[in-house]
Design an enzyme around this catalytic site. Sequence first.
Site, PDB file in Angstrom:
ATOM      1  CG  ASP A  34      -1.113   1.812  -3.185  1.00  0.00           C
ATOM      2  OD1 ASP A  34      -1.145   0.568  -3.158  1.00  0.00           O
ATOM      3  OD2 ASP A  34      -1.780   2.525  -2.410  1.00  0.00           O
TER       4      ASP A  34
ATOM      5  CG  ASP B 230      -6.678  -1.675  -2.127  1.00  0.00           C
ATOM      6  OD1 ASP B 230      -6.033  -2.651  -2.535  1.00  0.00           O
ATOM      7  OD2 ASP B 230      -7.890  -1.507  -2.378  1.00  0.00           O
TER       8      ASP B 230
ATOM      9  NE  ARG C 206      -4.843  -6.800   5.624  1.00  0.00           N
ATOM     10  CZ  ARG C 206      -5.090  -6.215   4.448  1.00  0.00           C
ATOM     11  NH1 ARG C 206      -6.318  -6.165   3.956  1.00  0.00           N
ATOM     12  NH2 ARG C 206      -4.116  -5.672   3.764  1.00  0.00           N
TER      13      ARG C 206
ATOM     14  NE  ARG D  77     -11.506 -19.177  -5.548  1.00  0.00           N
ATOM     15  CZ  ARG D  77     -10.940 -20.321  -5.127  1.00  0.00           C
ATOM     16  NH1 ARG D  77     -11.639 -21.171  -4.372  1.00  0.00           N
ATOM     17  NH2 ARG D  77      -9.687 -20.614  -5.423  1.00  0.00           N
TER      18      ARG D  77
ATOM     19  CE  LYS E 203     -11.351  -8.431   0.627  1.00  0.00           C
ATOM     20  NZ  LYS E 203     -10.329  -7.971  -0.344  1.00  0.00           N
TER      21      LYS E 203
ATOM     22  CB  THR F 269      -2.083  -2.836  -6.250  1.00  0.00           C
ATOM     23  OG1 THR F 269      -2.923  -3.101  -5.119  1.00  0.00           O
ATOM     24  CG2 THR F 269      -2.500  -3.741  -7.399  1.00  0.00           C
ATOM     25  CB  THR F 270      -0.736  -5.611  -1.802  1.00  0.00           C
ATOM     26  OG1 THR F 270       0.483  -4.914  -1.571  1.00  0.00           O
ATOM     27  CG2 THR F 270      -0.737  -6.886  -1.022  1.00  0.00           C
TER      28      THR F 270
ATOM     29  CG  LEU G 249      -5.585  -8.484 -12.500  1.00  0.00           C
ATOM     30  CD1 LEU G 249      -4.927  -7.116 -12.636  1.00  0.00           C
ATOM     31  CD2 LEU G 249      -4.990  -9.488 -13.511  1.00  0.00           C
TER      32      LEU G 249
ATOM     33  CG  ASP H  59      -2.437   4.057   0.972  1.00  0.00           C
ATOM     34  OD1 ASP H  59      -3.153   3.719   1.947  1.00  0.00           O
ATOM     35  OD2 ASP H  59      -1.832   3.253   0.258  1.00  0.00           O
TER      36      ASP H  59
HETATM   37  C1  XBP Z   1      -3.661  -2.980  -0.036  1.00  0.00           C
HETATM   38  C2  XBP Z   1      -3.709  -4.357   0.447  1.00  0.00           C
HETATM   39  C3  XBP Z   1      -4.691  -5.306  -0.167  1.00  0.00           C
HETATM   40  C4  XBP Z   1      -6.120  -4.963   0.263  1.00  0.00           C
HETATM   41  C5  XBP Z   1      -7.017  -6.177   0.185  1.00  0.00           C
HETATM   42  O1  XBP Z   1      -3.097  -3.031  -1.315  1.00  0.00           O
HETATM   43  O2  XBP Z   1      -2.912  -4.721   1.299  1.00  0.00           O
HETATM   44  O3  XBP Z   1      -4.353  -6.592   0.298  1.00  0.00           O
HETATM   45  O4  XBP Z   1      -6.107  -4.562   1.627  1.00  0.00           O
HETATM   46  O5  XBP Z   1      -7.013  -6.660  -1.149  1.00  0.00           O
HETATM   47  P1  XBP Z   1      -2.313  -1.747  -1.963  1.00  0.00           P
HETATM   48  P2  XBP Z   1      -6.877  -8.250  -1.389  1.00  0.00           P
HETATM   49  O6  XBP Z   1      -2.335  -0.621  -0.934  1.00  0.00           O
HETATM   50  O7  XBP Z   1      -0.926  -2.256  -2.258  1.00  0.00           O
HETATM   51  O8  XBP Z   1      -3.103  -1.403  -3.197  1.00  0.00           O
HETATM   52  O9  XBP Z   1      -7.822  -8.926  -0.411  1.00  0.00           O
HETATM   53  O10 XBP Z   1      -7.265  -8.448  -2.828  1.00  0.00           O
HETATM   54  O11 XBP Z   1      -5.429  -8.559  -1.107  1.00  0.00           O
HETATM   55 MG    MG Z   2      -2.214   1.339  -0.476  1.00  0.00          MG
END
Ligand code: XBP
Ligand code: MG
Length: 259
Positions: A10, A12, A57, A84, A86, A123-124, A127, A184
């Site tokens: 993952d 973030d 979100r 975009r 953000k 990851t969410t 890219l 996490d």
């Molecule tokens: C965490 C998320 C992401 C970030 C924001 O991703 O939910 O959406 O909070 O990034 P992960 P974006 O823990 O799966 O890595 O605004 O690019 O979505």
């Molecule tokens: Mg995460």
Amino acid sequence: MNDLKALIFDVDGTLANTEKQGHRVAFNRAFRDLGLDWEWSVELYGQLLDVAGGKERIRHYLDHFHPSVSQPLDTEQFVVDLHRRKTHHFLSLLKSGGIPLRSGVKRLLVEARDAGLSLSIATTATLENVTSLLETNMGKTALDWFDVVAAGDVVAHKKPSPDVYLYVLDHLGLRPEQCLAFEDSFNGFSASRAANLPTIITVNEYTRWQAFDGALVVLDRMGEAKRPFTVLQGDVGNARHLTLDLARRLWRRSTQRNA
Ligand code: XBP
Ligand code: MG
């Protein structure tokens, strides 16, 4: 006998603490750019993190917090444009070097690559956020370290759906029991567990009190010899930081238990 073939990370909260002083700050700067009087405090953002995906979100916030905004004619375009903006701010924060990799992450990546294991990302996040985070911290060839980088809208259903992990497994041509995932958050662990992936958790300040039943171990960080981890759940013997050898032992214990 199965052998461990791949590590799937993952981003973030796992590779780097990107949320509180990264994504959250970028969202607030984008709100100001568009003249919105919205402000996502540290506490409110912790609630909003229950929804994975930046665009998702924003939509959730619109639908559930009814913030003051004259109803945009095209809500979807409004969300895309705001997100975009953000991302533009988040990339600037990354480029300023403000978001380092977490303790022990680079060391584990190097150990795994030197041992010939496959590395992937699930990851969410968008890219370009992932690319910039990796290149800023690991150099211009950072993406070459990873066999599969599955990010953002590559799948329709984001975490806690397992789809992004299933996408990685499919592209690797591996079974979940040949792999080990690193997460996490509850959302992320729900996704990796639904994909039947053995998972190691490293929490952060937003996820420390979440439930991780079934994780191989829950740590406060991967750690270093000089900056040992704290074990919040599970048994690591007398290990003091997450080495590839410890990750392998935890993985082997899990796959033998489930054999
Ligand atoms: C965490 C998320 C992401 C970030 C924001 O991703 O939910 O959406 O909070 O990034 P992960 P974006 O823990 O799966 O890595 O605004 O690019 O979505
Ligand atoms: Mg995460």
